[in-house]
Design an enzyme around this catalytic site. Structure first.
Site, PDB file in Angstrom:
ATOM      1  N   SER A 142       4.563  14.429  -4.942  1.00  0.00           N
ATOM      2  CA  SER A 142       4.102  13.428  -4.225  1.00  0.00           C
ATOM      3  C   SER A 142       3.600  14.227  -2.758  1.00  0.00           C
ATOM      4  CB  SER A 142       5.164  12.541  -3.589  1.00  0.00           C
ATOM      5  OG  SER A 142       4.578  11.687  -2.598  1.00  0.00           O
ATOM      6  N   TYR A 155      13.212  10.273  -0.974  1.00  0.00           N
ATOM      7  CA  TYR A 155      12.006  10.569  -1.794  1.00  0.00           C
ATOM      8  C   TYR A 155      11.424  11.688  -1.207  1.00  0.00           C
ATOM      9  CZ  TYR A 155       7.815   9.725  -4.643  1.00  0.00           C
ATOM     10  OH  TYR A 155       6.659   9.729  -5.499  1.00  0.00           O
TER      11      TYR A 155
END
Length: 262
Positions: A142, A155
């Site tokens: 990501s 995350y």
């Protein structure tokens, strides 16, 4: 050879293949001639892919947090379907909240899937690929791994760990002909993305992502659009192909410029 057949004869393992980016990766690899072992924690999505691509996709349920299950499935696959040439780590979860409100369980669950799962799969397949002298591993990370995001500490940290793990693995196995790269998407039209939007107002939520939000220190998307899962899948397909034969330990951002490549 045309791109449509550039992966003919190769066998790929894709985790998190039941929907979103993982599903798009399966479509992209199959379109280029690969056979795919499509895995997911829930069976419905990968079963549908196997019905669509009867001769090219095999569906299996897999919990990437279970090291023994990963090793067992990889061993079974190599004995029944053949040697794995490609592995794509897509399985991931997002638990969004401020650090002060983040529970031990949410932190652990995020790392269990996003980091430990990548380790389990990559370790298992890289052992076998190294022995054969070839292979390609791609981890879908990501852009949050490279720039701070509010309410996304777990995350972002788990994805940053997955990126550095994949680079270190790539360094270790490069001399044995195995390439390891990461693809780091920005905002992409998936269920995970929609889960962060205001219910019933998808258009306004999407516009907010594109325009950015100074109050949360988040830039918008310079290209003016949210990615489609196929945008990410095409990047993955490139990296596992021979067109990328001299690329390893690379982190390819596919985010429309959203991070200004910070």
């Amino acid at each position: 050879m045309s791109q449509e057949r550039e992966l003919a004869g190769r066998l790929a393992l894709v985790t998190g293949a039941g929907r979103g980016i993982g599903e798009a990766v399966v479509h992209a690899l199959v379109a280029r001639g690969a056979r795919v072992l499509a895995t997911d924690l829930t069976p419905d999505g990968v079963a549908a892919l196997a019905r669509t691509y009867e001769d090219q996709v095999t569906a299996r349920t897999l919990d990437v947090t279970d090291s023994a299950a990963v090793e067992g499935l990889v061993a079974e696959t190599e004995s029944t379907l053949g040697p794995l040439d490609i592995a794509v780590n897509v399985a991931g979860i997002l638990r969004g909240s401020p650090v002060a409100d983040l529970s031990d369980e949410e932190w652990a669950a995020t790392f269990a899937v996003n980091t430990h799962g990548v380790f389990h799969v990559s370790r298992s397949v890289s052992r076998r690929m190294s022995g054969r002298g070839s292979g390609s591993i791609v981890t879908v990370a990501s852009n949050a791994a490279g720039i701070p995001r509010t309410n996304m500490a777990a995350y972002a940290a788990s994805k940053a760990a997955a990126v550095m793990f994949t680079k270190c693995l790539g360094l270790e196995v490069a001399s044995r002909g195995v390439r390891c790269n990461t693809v780091s998407p920005g905002s992409t039209l998936t269920d995970m993305q929609r889960g962060m939007w205001t219910a019933g107002d998808e258009e306004a939520s999407a516009r907010g992502v594109i325009e950015g939000d100074p109050t949360t220190y988040r830039t918008g998307i310079p290209l003016g659009r949210i990615a489609d899962p196929s945008d990410i899948a095409d990047a993955v397909a490139f990296l596992v192909s021979d067109r990328a034969r001299h690329i390893t330990m690379h982190d390819l951002y596919v985010d429309g410029g959203a991070t200004l490549r910070a």
